[in-house]
Design an enzyme around this catalytic site. Structure first.
Site, PDB file in Angstrom:
ATOM      1  N   ARG A  96       4.165   3.022  -0.020  1.00 13.56           N
ATOM      2  CA  ARG A  96       4.659   1.925   0.895  1.00 13.56           C
ATOM      3  C   ARG A  96       4.509   0.570   0.156  1.00 13.56           C
ATOM      4  O   ARG A  96       5.409  -0.284  -0.030  1.00 13.56           O
ATOM      5  CB  ARG A  96       4.011   2.095   2.079  1.00 13.56           C
ATOM      6  CG  ARG A  96       4.850   2.926   3.004  1.00 13.56           C
ATOM      7  CD  ARG A  96       3.695   3.435   4.078  1.00 13.56           C
ATOM      8  NE  ARG A  96       2.660   4.304   3.633  1.00 13.56           N
ATOM      9  CZ  ARG A  96       2.960   5.608   3.648  1.00 13.56           C
ATOM     10  NH1 ARG A  96       3.957   6.155   4.141  1.00 13.56           N
ATOM     11  NH2 ARG A  96       2.073   6.310   2.914  1.00 13.56           N
ATOM     12  N   THR A  97       3.129   0.206  -0.350  1.00 11.29           N
ATOM     13  CA  THR A  97       2.976  -0.936  -0.965  1.00 11.29           C
ATOM     14  C   THR A  97       4.089  -1.279  -2.158  1.00 11.29           C
ATOM     15  O   THR A  97       4.581  -2.215  -2.227  1.00 11.29           O
ATOM     16  CB  THR A  97       1.742  -1.253  -1.450  1.00 11.29           C
ATOM     17  OG1 THR A  97       0.923  -0.820  -0.312  1.00 11.29           O
ATOM     18  CG2 THR A  97       1.349  -2.621  -1.874  1.00 11.29           C
ATOM     19  N   LYS A 152      -3.541   4.327 -24.611  1.00  6.29           N
ATOM     20  CA  LYS A 152      -3.844   4.081 -26.153  1.00  6.29           C
ATOM     21  C   LYS A 152      -5.133   3.247 -26.607  1.00  6.29           C
ATOM     22  O   LYS A 152      -5.549   2.886 -27.375  1.00  6.29           O
ATOM     23  CB  LYS A 152      -2.604   3.452 -26.646  1.00  6.29           C
ATOM     24  CG  LYS A 152      -1.259   4.302 -26.644  1.00  6.29           C
ATOM     25  CD  LYS A 152      -0.432   3.595 -27.531  1.00  6.29           C
ATOM     26  CE  LYS A 152       1.097   3.793 -27.071  1.00  6.29           C
ATOM     27  NZ  LYS A 152       1.931   2.630 -27.938  1.00  6.29           N
ATOM     28  N   ARG A 180      -1.627  -3.062  -8.322  1.00  6.77           N
ATOM     29  CA  ARG A 180      -2.992  -2.348  -7.707  1.00  6.77           C
ATOM     30  C   ARG A 180      -3.870  -1.712  -8.847  1.00  6.77           C
ATOM     31  O   ARG A 180      -3.139  -1.069  -9.753  1.00  6.77           O
ATOM     32  CB  ARG A 180      -1.954  -1.182  -6.965  1.00  6.77           C
ATOM     33  CG  ARG A 180      -3.119  -0.025  -6.408  1.00  6.77           C
ATOM     34  CD  ARG A 180      -2.810   0.739  -5.513  1.00  6.77           C
ATOM     35  NE  ARG A 180      -2.218   0.262  -4.123  1.00  6.77           N
ATOM     36  CZ  ARG A 180      -1.845   0.727  -3.069  1.00  6.77           C
ATOM     37  NH1 ARG A 180      -1.651   2.122  -3.082  1.00  6.77           N
ATOM     38  NH2 ARG A 180      -1.907   0.005  -2.057  1.00  6.77           N
ATOM     39  N   HIS A 201      -6.803  -5.698   0.679  1.00  4.20           N
ATOM     40  CA  HIS A 201      -5.362  -5.115   0.680  1.00  4.20           C
ATOM     41  C   HIS A 201      -4.569  -6.434   1.610  1.00  4.20           C
ATOM     42  O   HIS A 201      -4.147  -6.159   2.588  1.00  4.20           O
ATOM     43  CB  HIS A 201      -5.195  -3.842   1.434  1.00  4.20           C
ATOM     44  CG  HIS A 201      -3.754  -3.135   0.957  1.00  4.20           C
ATOM     45  ND1 HIS A 201      -2.681  -4.028   0.418  1.00  4.20           N
ATOM     46  CD2 HIS A 201      -3.291  -2.101   0.925  1.00  4.20           C
ATOM     47  CE1 HIS A 201      -1.649  -3.287   0.481  1.00  4.20           C
ATOM     48  NE2 HIS A 201      -1.762  -2.251   0.552  1.00  4.20           N
TER      49      HIS A 201
HETATM   50  C1  NCD Z   1      -3.427   2.167   2.333  1.00  4.12           C
HETATM   51  C2  NCD Z   1      -3.896   1.737   0.824  1.00  4.12           C
HETATM   52  O1  NCD Z   1      -3.519   2.227   0.071  1.00  4.12           O
HETATM   53  O2  NCD Z   1      -4.774   0.968   1.035  1.00  4.12           O
HETATM   54  N1  NCD Z   1      -2.324   2.393   2.328  1.00  4.12           N
HETATM   55  C3  NCD Z   1      -1.126   1.337   2.319  1.00  4.12           C
HETATM   56  O3  NCD Z   1      -1.305   0.636   1.249  1.00  4.12           O
HETATM   57  N2  NCD Z   1      -0.147   1.215   3.214  1.00  4.12           N
HETATM   58  C4  NCD Z   1      -4.173   3.218   3.064  1.00  4.12           C
HETATM   59  C5  NCD Z   1      -5.096   4.178   2.471  1.00  4.12           C
HETATM   60  O4  NCD Z   1      -4.980   4.475   1.253  1.00  4.12           O
HETATM   61  O5  NCD Z   1      -5.804   4.836   3.131  1.00  4.12           O
END
Ligand code: NCD
Length: 329
Positions: free
Chosen positions: A64-65, A93, A114, A142
């Protein structure tokens, strides 16, 4: 607070932590997100970010993100560069994180990243000249998820959560779940009277610094490992999955297995023990913590409303960070 202050809060800024926002900034962002809905649904078209490039650099799993960040940018006319898979980046590498960020920074105008460890988004922001949006750094934070979750609570609650008493039950692995680490401070900023029910087995309870942060800001906090006690007084329930990949050893994973069934929500339980209009939310992905019989309940927001709001909030954020609000008046 005047527009200039809000502008300074967003324009050109890195988005690293939920704690960097003011209430006024959140409210402006949320009302702008509402205006993004027609564009997200293609009822209105815009090229406001035409010519801009977002770097979408996810070195850890995401559905989703990543996809909502990319969709948001493209809905506004911008384009996106990304790795097909970080395994195809030069990190394998032996290239350092620092060199990688410095390189990708020169290809884009804003990046969403991320990475594996808490603090790595902040490190990237020190290296990059362009704004960095933290798309989740280990068990750290997050912030954009907290934005969309807070926005969802605000628009879906049958009362004004910013002014009236609002009780939220957070349930599951609160120790490692980064979404709750951002959501708690953000709600203390957004709401006058938020109270928290932290529902988790002792070994996965909310980190002490966040419990203290909430209490220092005058928010009542209840800790319990009993689901029914936790959800009873709640206006909103926020479920999170066990972060099995971050548990410290097999012993912890076994401990979790021993309590997991007691922290699962289902429809009869909601009907019997929750307030009638309780909002049921989850950042997803879910494991077993919400039974599928909850999905069709009108107040279950995780499969539609939160997901749609993720795009709207990220669109609004892109417009604010790149300073394009005036194009919409
Ligand atoms: C979460 C995350 O990646 O922190 N999901 C998200 O971004 N919608 C939740 C999780 O991984 O538990």
């Amino acid at each position: 607070m005047n527009q200039q202050v809000i502008d300074r809060e967003f324009r050109g800024q890195d988005i690293l932590s939920a704690q960097q926002f003011s209430r006024q900034g959140l409210l402006e962002l949320f009302s702008f997100a509402e205006r993004m809905r027609k564009i997200a649904r293609r009822e209105v078209r815009t090229q406001v970010l035409g010519g801009y490039v977002m770097g979408s650099f996810f070195f850890k799993e995401s559905t989703r993100t990543r996809l909502s960040s990319e969709a948001a940018f493209q809905r506004l006319g911008g384009s996106v560069i990304t790795f097909i898979d970080p395994k195809f980046s030069s990190i394998v590498k032996g290239e350092t994180f620092e060199d990688t960020i410095a390189t990708v920074d020169s290809y884009c105008d804003i990046m969403t990243i991320r990475f594996e460890h808490a603090g790595q988004a902040a490190l990237a922001a020190q290296i990059a000249e362009h704004p960095v949006v933290n798309g989740g750094d280990g068990s750290g934070e997050h912030p954009t998820q907290a934005l969309l979750d807070s926005y969802t609570f605000k628009e879906a609650a049958p009362f004004d959560i910013t002014r009236e008493p609002f009780t939220v039950a957070l349930v599951g692995d609160l120790r490692e779940g980064r979404t709750v680490h951002s959501l708690v401070p953000m709600l203390t900023t957004l709401c006058d009277q938020v109270a928290f029910q932290f529902v988790a087995p002792d070994f996965l309870q909310m980190p002490l610094e966040l419990i203290n942060l909430a209490r220092d800001r005058g928010c009542p906090v209840t800790l319990t490992d009993k689901l029914i006690d936790g959800i009873g007084p709640a206006d909103a329930v926020y479920m999170v999955r066990p972060q099995l990949e971050r548990m410290r050893n097999d012993e912890e994973r076994d401990q979790w297995k021993g309590v997991a069934d007691r922290l699962c929500l289902n429809r009869p339980m909601i009907e019997e023990h929750c307030k009638p209009n309780v909002l049921i939310t989850h950042p997803l992905p879910r494991n077993k913590e919400i039974a599928t019989d909850v999905d069709q309940m009108p107040n279950a927001l995780y499969l539609k409303r939160q997901i749609e709001n993720g795009v709207l909030i990220r669109m609004a954020l892109d417009v604010f960070i790149l300073g394009k609000q005036e194009k919409f008046v």
